[in-house]
Design an enzyme around this catalytic site. Structure first.
Site, PDB file in Angstrom:
ATOM      1  N   ASP A 105       8.810  -5.060  10.604  1.00  0.00           N
ATOM      2  CA  ASP A 105       8.373  -3.669  10.714  1.00  0.00           C
ATOM      3  C   ASP A 105       9.556  -2.837  11.172  1.00  0.00           C
ATOM      4  OD1 ASP A 105       5.272  -2.326  11.147  1.00  0.00           O
ATOM      5  OD2 ASP A 105       6.993  -1.185  11.916  1.00  0.00           O
ATOM      6  N   ARG A 165      -6.704   8.886  -0.578  1.00  0.00           N
ATOM      7  CA  ARG A 165      -5.586   7.932  -0.648  1.00  0.00           C
ATOM      8  C   ARG A 165      -4.398   8.542  -1.401  1.00  0.00           C
ATOM      9  NH1 ARG A 165     -10.443   5.102  -1.342  1.00  0.00           N
ATOM     10  NH2 ARG A 165     -10.780   3.430   0.158  1.00  0.00           N
ATOM     11  N   ASN A 176      -1.492   2.265   0.440  1.00  0.00           N
ATOM     12  CA  ASN A 176      -2.088   3.303  -0.412  1.00  0.00           C
ATOM     13  C   ASN A 176      -1.092   4.397  -0.762  1.00  0.00           C
ATOM     14  OD1 ASN A 176      -4.836   2.665  -0.927  1.00  0.00           O
ATOM     15  ND2 ASN A 176      -5.298   2.990   1.235  1.00  0.00           N
ATOM     16  N   PRO A 177      -1.269   5.071  -1.899  1.00  0.00           N
ATOM     17  CA  PRO A 177      -2.319   4.849  -2.888  1.00  0.00           C
ATOM     18  C   PRO A 177      -2.081   3.541  -3.656  1.00  0.00           C
ATOM     19  CG  PRO A 177      -0.844   6.628  -3.597  1.00  0.00           C
ATOM     20  CD  PRO A 177      -0.380   6.209  -2.254  1.00  0.00           C
ATOM     21  N   ASP A 212     -13.395  -3.076  -2.505  1.00  0.00           N
ATOM     22  CA  ASP A 212     -14.525  -2.260  -2.985  1.00  0.00           C
ATOM     23  C   ASP A 212     -15.601  -3.172  -3.579  1.00  0.00           C
ATOM     24  OD1 ASP A 212     -12.814   0.673  -3.521  1.00  0.00           O
ATOM     25  OD2 ASP A 212     -11.742  -1.221  -3.540  1.00  0.00           O
ATOM     26  N   THR A 213     -15.156  -4.200  -4.304  1.00  0.00           N
ATOM     27  CA  THR A 213     -16.101  -5.130  -4.930  1.00  0.00           C
ATOM     28  C   THR A 213     -16.888  -5.917  -3.879  1.00  0.00           C
ATOM     29  OG1 THR A 213     -14.784  -5.301  -6.933  1.00  0.00           O
ATOM     30  CG2 THR A 213     -16.236  -7.165  -6.455  1.00  0.00           C
ATOM     31  N   ARG A 238     -17.485  -4.974  -0.883  1.00  0.00           N
ATOM     32  CA  ARG A 238     -18.414  -4.021  -0.246  1.00  0.00           C
ATOM     33  C   ARG A 238     -19.634  -3.785  -1.149  1.00  0.00           C
ATOM     34  NH1 ARG A 238     -13.562   0.115   1.399  1.00  0.00           N
ATOM     35  NH2 ARG A 238     -13.259  -0.612   3.532  1.00  0.00           N
ATOM     36  N   HIS A 265      -8.370   2.287  -6.935  1.00  0.00           N
ATOM     37  CA  HIS A 265      -8.864   2.071  -5.570  1.00  0.00           C
ATOM     38  C   HIS A 265      -8.886   3.452  -4.927  1.00  0.00           C
ATOM     39  CE1 HIS A 265      -9.565   0.576  -1.590  1.00  0.00           C
ATOM     40  NE2 HIS A 265      -8.428   1.058  -1.141  1.00  0.00           N
ATOM     41  N   THR A 294      -9.105   1.067   8.652  1.00  0.00           N
ATOM     42  CA  THR A 294      -9.839  -0.126   8.240  1.00  0.00           C
ATOM     43  C   THR A 294      -8.865  -1.299   8.339  1.00  0.00           C
ATOM     44  OG1 THR A 294      -9.244   0.070   5.896  1.00  0.00           O
ATOM     45  CG2 THR A 294     -11.236   1.201   6.603  1.00  0.00           C
TER      46      THR A 294
HETATM   47  P1  NAD Z   1      -0.532   1.523  10.406  1.00  0.00           P
HETATM   48  O1  NAD Z   1       0.023   2.879  10.666  1.00  0.00           O
HETATM   49  O2  NAD Z   1      -1.376   0.877  11.461  1.00  0.00           O
HETATM   50  O3  NAD Z   1       0.643   0.504  10.052  1.00  0.00           O
HETATM   51  C1  NAD Z   1       1.667   0.784   9.142  1.00  0.00           C
HETATM   52  C2  NAD Z   1       2.897   0.066   9.611  1.00  0.00           C
HETATM   53  O4  NAD Z   1       3.938   0.244   8.655  1.00  0.00           O
HETATM   54  C3  NAD Z   1       3.412   0.598  10.963  1.00  0.00           C
HETATM   55  O5  NAD Z   1       3.529  -0.476  11.891  1.00  0.00           O
HETATM   56  C4  NAD Z   1       4.763   1.184  10.601  1.00  0.00           C
HETATM   57  O6  NAD Z   1       5.725   1.083  11.643  1.00  0.00           O
HETATM   58  C5  NAD Z   1       5.144   0.317   9.396  1.00  0.00           C
HETATM   59  N1  NAD Z   1       6.231   0.878   8.603  1.00  0.00           N
HETATM   60  C6  NAD Z   1       6.490   2.179   8.328  1.00  0.00           C
HETATM   61  N2  NAD Z   1       7.648   2.279   7.637  1.00  0.00           N
HETATM   62  C7  NAD Z   1       8.115   1.012   7.467  1.00  0.00           C
HETATM   63  C8  NAD Z   1       9.272   0.466   6.847  1.00  0.00           C
HETATM   64  N3  NAD Z   1      10.176   1.238   6.240  1.00  0.00           N
HETATM   65  N4  NAD Z   1       9.455  -0.867   6.886  1.00  0.00           N
HETATM   66  C9  NAD Z   1       8.547  -1.670   7.507  1.00  0.00           C
HETATM   67  N5  NAD Z   1       7.432  -1.200   8.124  1.00  0.00           N
HETATM   68  C10 NAD Z   1       7.220   0.121   8.097  1.00  0.00           C
HETATM   69  O7  NAD Z   1      -1.351   1.626   9.038  1.00  0.00           O
HETATM   70  P2  NAD Z   1      -2.443   0.583   8.504  1.00  0.00           P
HETATM   71  O8  NAD Z   1      -3.788   1.019   8.943  1.00  0.00           O
HETATM   72  O9  NAD Z   1      -1.970  -0.779   8.804  1.00  0.00           O
HETATM   73  O10 NAD Z   1      -2.366   0.849   6.927  1.00  0.00           O
HETATM   74  C11 NAD Z   1      -1.252   0.398   6.167  1.00  0.00           C
HETATM   75  C12 NAD Z   1      -1.408   0.767   4.705  1.00  0.00           C
HETATM   76  O11 NAD Z   1      -2.492   0.034   4.134  1.00  0.00           O
HETATM   77  C13 NAD Z   1      -1.766   2.240   4.485  1.00  0.00           C
HETATM   78  O12 NAD Z   1      -1.110   2.689   3.318  1.00  0.00           O
HETATM   79  C14 NAD Z   1      -3.264   2.190   4.287  1.00  0.00           C
HETATM   80  O13 NAD Z   1      -3.768   3.314   3.603  1.00  0.00           O
HETATM   81  C15 NAD Z   1      -3.368   0.936   3.466  1.00  0.00           C
HETATM   82  N6  NAD Z   1      -4.704   0.345   3.370  1.00  0.00           N
HETATM   83  C16 NAD Z   1      -5.081  -0.095   2.152  1.00  0.00           C
HETATM   84  C17 NAD Z   1      -6.312  -0.690   1.985  1.00  0.00           C
HETATM   85  C18 NAD Z   1      -6.708  -1.193   0.614  1.00  0.00           C
HETATM   86  O14 NAD Z   1      -7.850  -1.590   0.372  1.00  0.00           O
HETATM   87  N7  NAD Z   1      -5.786  -1.208  -0.350  1.00  0.00           N
HETATM   88  C19 NAD Z   1      -7.184  -0.839   3.081  1.00  0.00           C
HETATM   89  C20 NAD Z   1      -6.744  -0.384   4.328  1.00  0.00           C
HETATM   90  C21 NAD Z   1      -5.495   0.209   4.457  1.00  0.00           C
END
Ligand code: NAD
Length: 316
Positions: free
Chosen positions: A38, A92, A124-125, A152-153, A155, A179, A234
């Protein structure tokens, strides 16, 4: 080229989704080594210590550590969750700019590491990110895809099962498309307890109103936003979804999961990643199922693709 010596996973982005994906992988004893990466090194370190405490309490022998992009060279999987969580009320697609500033800084070191495993993206997106990573990383489409409409599926199956008091695995149906707000459920391919939807309704006419798929779609589309409204993110459901995909690959389960896959002519679409049913086995996405959709369903899929392509085009 490195061979895969172990079941090593690098999680990029160790926020709420990344840490819970790691936890789900550990709970299911799917991996030998988890590397947390991270931009916020202090946060990644703290997650590492907390997860190590988990291994100590349960006496589970998984190596958990922080690392660098060099760790991706022999990783079996990279789980991409870098970004930030969605804000209440935000779509998203509105996360596009911020996510891409972050991703642009990640793809070069990831490529330079020589990573040649399977990249599962969550950020996301989701579909735009999946397509971007597919184009940038140079991996086969079977090895580079997004979680798409998998969550989504899951759910939707629960929602349908709850409505008609049927165990959720008896609900054979998928959510397809983006999504996001244009996702849809192809009702021409819904089977309940192995029976096509129309026949099921004939047998159980008293449940017909409960099987209103417009309202089920709406319920599923709003599910993530409702969780975010209540707790800000989430994490558990998506973490488990990642583990389910990894399990299907490592155990060669041949499970069909709707994932955001790069299309090459399927459904009349190409150059876009979108949620479609995928056969998942040891080689990642081993086959994309091309369902025979009704005109309206095909229209819904094309609409999702247009939205994703439109967002992708704004990246310049
Ligand atoms: P969060 O803010 O808790 O965590 C994101 C992390 O990414 C942070 O720790 C941040 O420091 C890190 N980060 C930022 N820039 C970075 C980089 N250059 N290199 C490495 N790490 C970096 O967010 P979250 O709740 O964990 O969500 C993460 C992503 O997942 C979001 O885009 C969210 O929308 C997505 N998401 C997708 C789904 C899905 O079904 N596809 C479901 C939930 C969340």
């Amino acid at each position: 080229m490195h061979q895969f010596g172990s079941r090593k996973v690098v999680v990029i982005g160790t926020g709420r989704v990344g840490s819970h994906a790691a936890l789900s992988l550990m709970f299911n004893q799917l991996v030998d080594e988890i590397v947390l990466l991270d931009v916020n090194a202090e946060a990644a370190y703290a997650e590492m210590v907390d997860l190590k405490d988990w291994t100590s309490a349960l006496n589970v022998h998984v190596k958990v550590r922080t690392g660098t992009y060099e760790d991706c060279a022999d990783a079996r999987f990279v789980i991409m969750t870098a970004g930030r969580h969605r804000r209440p009320g935000e779509s998203r697609l509105q996360m596009l700019d911020g996510t891409f500033q972050i991703l642009r800084g990640i793809v070069d070191p990831l490529k330079a590491s020589g990573f040649h495993g399977i990249c599962i993206s969550v950020s996301n997106p989701a579909d735009v990110v999946a397509e971007y990573l597919y184009r940038e990383l140079g991996l086969p489409r079977s090895h580079c895809f997004g979680t798409g409409t998998a969550l989504d599926t899951f759910r939707m199956r629960r929602a349908v099962g709850n409505r008609i008091a049927l165990e959720r695995s008896q609900v054979q149906a998928v959510v397809m498309g983006e999504h996001g707000d244009s996702s849809f459920i192809p009702t021409s391919h819904v089977f309940l307890a192995g029976v096509p939807l129309t026949e099921y309704v004939r047998m159980r006419p008293e449940q017909a109103d409960l099987l209103d798929f417009d309202s089920i779609s709406e319920q599923v589309r709003n599910a993530g936003a409702n969780i975010i409204k209540g707790k800000g993110a989430t994490e558990f459901g998506i973490g488990a979804t990642v583990a389910k995909i990894v399990s299907s690959i490592l155990h060669n389960e041949k499970r069909v999961i709707p994932l955001s896959a790069h299309l090459e002519g399927e459904y009349g679409e190409r150059d876009v990643s979108v949620g479609v049913p995928c056969l998942v086995g040891e080689d990642g996405i081993e086959h994309i199922y091309e369902l025979e959709l009704s005109d309206a369903e095909l229209g819904a899929l094309h609409n999702s693709c247009e939205i994703i392509r439109g967002s992708f085009a704004t990246l310049g």
